[in-house]
Scaffold this motif. Structure first.
Motif, PDB file in Angstrom:
ATOM      1  N   ARG A  55      -7.019  10.382   2.724  1.00  0.00           N
ATOM      2  CA  ARG A  55      -7.713   9.304   2.007  1.00  0.00           C
ATOM      3  C   ARG A  55      -7.345   9.389   0.535  1.00  0.00           C
ATOM      4  NH1 ARG A  55     -14.078   7.742   2.846  1.00  0.00           N
ATOM      5  NH2 ARG A  55     -14.043   5.766   1.652  1.00  0.00           N
ATOM      6  N   SER A  56      -6.970   8.259  -0.046  1.00  0.00           N
ATOM      7  CA  SER A  56      -6.557   8.250  -1.449  1.00  0.00           C
ATOM      8  C   SER A  56      -6.746   6.848  -2.026  1.00  0.00           C
ATOM      9  CB  SER A  56      -5.093   8.677  -1.583  1.00  0.00           C
ATOM     10  OG  SER A  56      -4.250   7.758  -0.889  1.00  0.00           O
ATOM     11  N   GLU A  57      -6.555   6.731  -3.344  1.00  0.00           N
ATOM     12  CA  GLU A  57      -6.622   5.439  -4.016  1.00  0.00           C
ATOM     13  C   GLU A  57      -5.214   5.017  -4.412  1.00  0.00           C
ATOM     14  OE1 GLU A  57      -9.302   5.182  -7.292  1.00  0.00           O
ATOM     15  OE2 GLU A  57     -11.075   5.636  -6.091  1.00  0.00           O
ATOM     16  N   GLU A  58      -4.875   3.773  -4.128  1.00  0.00           N
ATOM     17  CA  GLU A  58      -3.587   3.220  -4.515  1.00  0.00           C
ATOM     18  C   GLU A  58      -3.834   1.917  -5.258  1.00  0.00           C
ATOM     19  OE1 GLU A  58      -0.857   2.899  -1.277  1.00  0.00           O
ATOM     20  OE2 GLU A  58      -1.210   4.946  -0.562  1.00  0.00           O
ATOM     21  N   ALA A  59      -3.113   1.701  -6.342  1.00  0.00           N
ATOM     22  CA  ALA A  59      -3.309   0.504  -7.169  1.00  0.00           C
ATOM     23  C   ALA A  59      -1.965  -0.115  -7.521  1.00  0.00           C
ATOM     24  CB  ALA A  59      -4.084   0.856  -8.439  1.00  0.00           C
ATOM     25  N   PHE A  60      -1.918  -1.429  -7.559  1.00  0.00           N
ATOM     26  CA  PHE A  60      -0.726  -2.146  -7.988  1.00  0.00           C
ATOM     27  C   PHE A  60      -1.134  -3.535  -8.471  1.00  0.00           C
ATOM     28  CE2 PHE A  60      -1.228  -2.654  -3.432  1.00  0.00           C
ATOM     29  CZ  PHE A  60      -1.152  -4.027  -3.258  1.00  0.00           C
ATOM     30  N   HIS A  61      -0.251  -4.185  -9.217  1.00  0.00           N
ATOM     31  CA  HIS A  61      -0.527  -5.507  -9.774  1.00  0.00           C
ATOM     32  C   HIS A  61      -0.040  -6.595  -8.828  1.00  0.00           C
ATOM     33  CE1 HIS A  61      -0.962  -3.233 -13.577  1.00  0.00           C
ATOM     34  NE2 HIS A  61      -1.777  -4.216 -13.905  1.00  0.00           N
ATOM     35  N   LEU A  62      -0.816  -7.673  -8.732  1.00  0.00           N
ATOM     36  CA  LEU A  62      -0.385  -8.860  -8.016  1.00  0.00           C
ATOM     37  C   LEU A  62       0.463  -9.723  -8.941  1.00  0.00           C
ATOM     38  CD1 LEU A  62      -3.678  -9.863  -6.144  1.00  0.00           C
ATOM     39  CD2 LEU A  62      -1.851  -8.334  -5.391  1.00  0.00           C
ATOM     40  N   ARG A  63       1.079 -10.743  -8.373  1.00  0.00           N
ATOM     41  CA  ARG A  63       1.917 -11.626  -9.174  1.00  0.00           C
ATOM     42  C   ARG A  63       1.108 -12.337 -10.260  1.00  0.00           C
ATOM     43  NH1 ARG A  63       7.002 -13.242  -7.974  1.00  0.00           N
ATOM     44  NH2 ARG A  63       6.780 -12.537  -5.811  1.00  0.00           N
ATOM     45  N   SER A  64      -0.194 -12.546  -9.988  1.00  0.00           N
ATOM     46  CA  SER A  64      -1.066 -13.202 -10.961  1.00  0.00           C
ATOM     47  C   SER A  64      -1.392 -12.308 -12.153  1.00  0.00           C
ATOM     48  CB  SER A  64      -2.373 -13.630 -10.279  1.00  0.00           C
ATOM     49  OG  SER A  64      -3.079 -12.500  -9.799  1.00  0.00           O
ATOM     50  N   GLY A  65      -1.052 -11.028 -12.058  1.00  0.00           N
ATOM     51  CA  GLY A  65      -1.372 -10.076 -13.121  1.00  0.00           C
ATOM     52  C   GLY A  65      -2.611  -9.258 -12.836  1.00  0.00           C
ATOM     53  N   GLU A  66      -3.349  -9.616 -11.788  1.00  0.00           N
ATOM     54  CA  GLU A  66      -4.569  -8.883 -11.441  1.00  0.00           C
ATOM     55  C   GLU A  66      -4.222  -7.509 -10.869  1.00  0.00           C
ATOM     56  OE1 GLU A  66      -8.446  -9.320  -8.451  1.00  0.00           O
ATOM     57  OE2 GLU A  66      -6.834 -10.808  -8.425  1.00  0.00           O
ATOM     58  N   LEU A  67      -4.962  -6.501 -11.308  1.00  0.00           N
ATOM     59  CA  LEU A  67      -4.756  -5.145 -10.799  1.00  0.00           C
ATOM     60  C   LEU A  67      -5.650  -4.936  -9.581  1.00  0.00           C
ATOM     61  CD1 LEU A  67      -3.510  -2.299 -11.099  1.00  0.00           C
ATOM     62  CD2 LEU A  67      -5.494  -1.699 -12.506  1.00  0.00           C
ATOM     63  N   LYS A  68      -5.049  -4.616  -8.449  1.00  0.00           N
ATOM     64  CA  LYS A  68      -5.788  -4.368  -7.218  1.00  0.00           C
ATOM     65  C   LYS A  68      -5.811  -2.860  -6.939  1.00  0.00           C
ATOM     66  CE  LYS A  68      -7.033  -8.353  -5.344  1.00  0.00           C
ATOM     67  NZ  LYS A  68      -8.429  -8.634  -4.950  1.00  0.00           N
TER      68      LYS A  68
END
Length: 430
Positions: free
Chosen positions: A146-159
């Motif tokens: 279990r871990s946290e992963e984050a990346f940006h969408l094309r809209s610029g929003e960070l998920k």
């Protein structure tokens, strides 16, 4: 089932043999009748058994189809990313959320690895390449991770996703499949950040209230003595003025502490934002000096009124323009513009100064954090607090050595008592 089928084919072969024997007359007719009868009975029993097995298999397949339909419907209805991969990391199935997340709607993803999909959906290549690394870690641990992963969408929003990965192995220990489930926790993370920020503001407010209380009383005494020194001809008037100016500066800092420490009673009214901005520009043009040009962009618009404390909002924009001036020690241009968007008045204050380092940008509005040598680190904190109390939004965008843009959004209050006046447009050119 296999045994029954083999028996059936064996009996069919036996029947053909008996037919051949009967034609040649090797066996007497009486024995041939008994043998034929026995074979036919056995064939009938085998046929009945095969029919029962066929119906059972058909029923089982139908139940499996129903279960698969239910499972597919369940996975598709989940607001989470769900992905099944084989032992080689190739995608077997994902839900619509997963296809939409990585923009794979028009891409045939089945049988392809993360790296191959990254070449097809290039915007998410970095995120998909990281999945290869995290998958390998899960395989090596041979247990659920279990871990946290984050990346940006094309809209610029960070998920940000809370990712659970479940490895499945064959009996011999070889890799069979990998199940990945990712829950979107972006709003939760944002709420946690807001809570931490509120706690910091609360602590800063308590500290500020204590400091302000301790400083205010001595300031009153010092101010009185400075007034007496003005009347003394033996003391330089210039030095007295310097002392008085510095005491006034300390007093302003104390007032900022008090704004931060507790809510102040606001004088709320509906006023034309243009008039407040005119005042800010006129005041700051005197402080800007010859090397800095303040450009105000006028947009033809309706009567934009804002409901709130006029003086507090003036304080916010004076602080923003002042920051821009201090960010351009060698001169430059400050642009102020506005537009009406989504029932909000959007004001942009931009400069081409030194900018803010990317790693420092998330901390820039925190209490007591400053990039200035003599700054207190309270200006932007107080400005954000004032805008928030006016139900607005405050955003800072900056790039080092290129400049900074502060975007402030305020709710628009329509003054229906007056008609449209061409002379009262938002931000006229000065």
């Amino acid at each position: 089932m296999r045994v029954v089928i083999m028996l059936f084919f064996f009996l069919c072969l036996l029947e053909l043999t008996l037919i051949g024997v009967g034609i040649t007359g090797v066996i007497t007719e009486w024995w041939l009748v008994w043998l034929e009868t026995g074979v036919i009975l056995i064939l009938l029993i085998a046929g009945i058994m095969m029919l029962k097995k066929y119906r059972a298999v058909r029923r089982l397949l139908k139940e499996m189809e129903e279960e698969e339909f239910k499972m597919t419907a369940l996975i598709q209805s989940m607001p989470d990313f769900v992905c099944f991969k084989d032992g080689e990391g190739r995608w077997i199935r994902t839900n619509d959320f997963g296809r939409s997340l990585y923009e794979l709607e028009n891409i045939s993803y089945i049988g392809k690895s993360d790296s191959e999909l990254g070449e097809m959906s290039t915007f998410f290549k970095e995120a998909l390449d990281y999945c290869v690394v995290s998958d390998e870690k899960t395989w090596k641990k041979a247990e659920t991770t279990r871990s946290e992963e984050a990346f940006h969408l094309r809209s610029g929003e960070l998920k940000t996703f809370d990712v659970i990965k479940v490895p499945i192995f064959h009996e011999d220990g070889s890799r069979k499949a990998l199940i990945t489930i990712g829950r979107d926790i972006s709003q939760q993370k944002a709420a946690e950040e807001r809570l931490v920020k509120q706690e910091k503001l609360s602590v800063a407010g308590e500290l500020a209230a204590g400091i302000a209380h301790e400083i205010r009383n001595p300031l009153t005494s010092l101010k009185g003595f400075v007034q007496l020194m003005r009347e003394d001809s033996y003391i330089s008037a210039e030095k007295v003025e310097i002392m008085s100016s510095e005491i006034d500066r300390i007093h302003l800092i104390v007032e900022e502490f008090l704004i931060l420490s507790k809510p102040h009673k606001r004088v709320e009214e509906c006023f034309y934002f243009q008039e407040a901005m005119d005042y800010v520009v006129n005041v700051m043009k005197l402080q800007a000096g010859n090397g800095i040009n303040i450009e105000v962009i006028a947009l033809a618009a309706h009567n934009y009124c804002v409901f709130g404390d006029r003086n507090q909002l003036i304080q916010v924009f004076i602080n923003l323009v002042k920051n821009s001036i201090e960010a351009m020690p060698n001169g430059g241009k400050i642009s102020i513009s506005t537009q009406y968007k989504d029932e909000m008045l959007e004001i942009k204050v931009s400069d081409n100064g030194v900018g803010i380092p990317l790693e420092r940008l998330p901390q820039i509005s925190e209490p007591f954090f400053t990039l200035k040598e003599k700054g207190m680190g309270l200006g932007l904190t107080i400005s954000q607090k004032i805008i928030s109390e006016h139900h607005g939004h405050f955003d800072i965008q900056s790039e080092q050595d290129k400049g900074t843009t502060v975007i402030v959004k305020l709710p628009v209050h329509k003054d229906e008592s007056e008609g449209f006046d061409e002379k009262k447009q938002a931000f006229p050119i000065l």
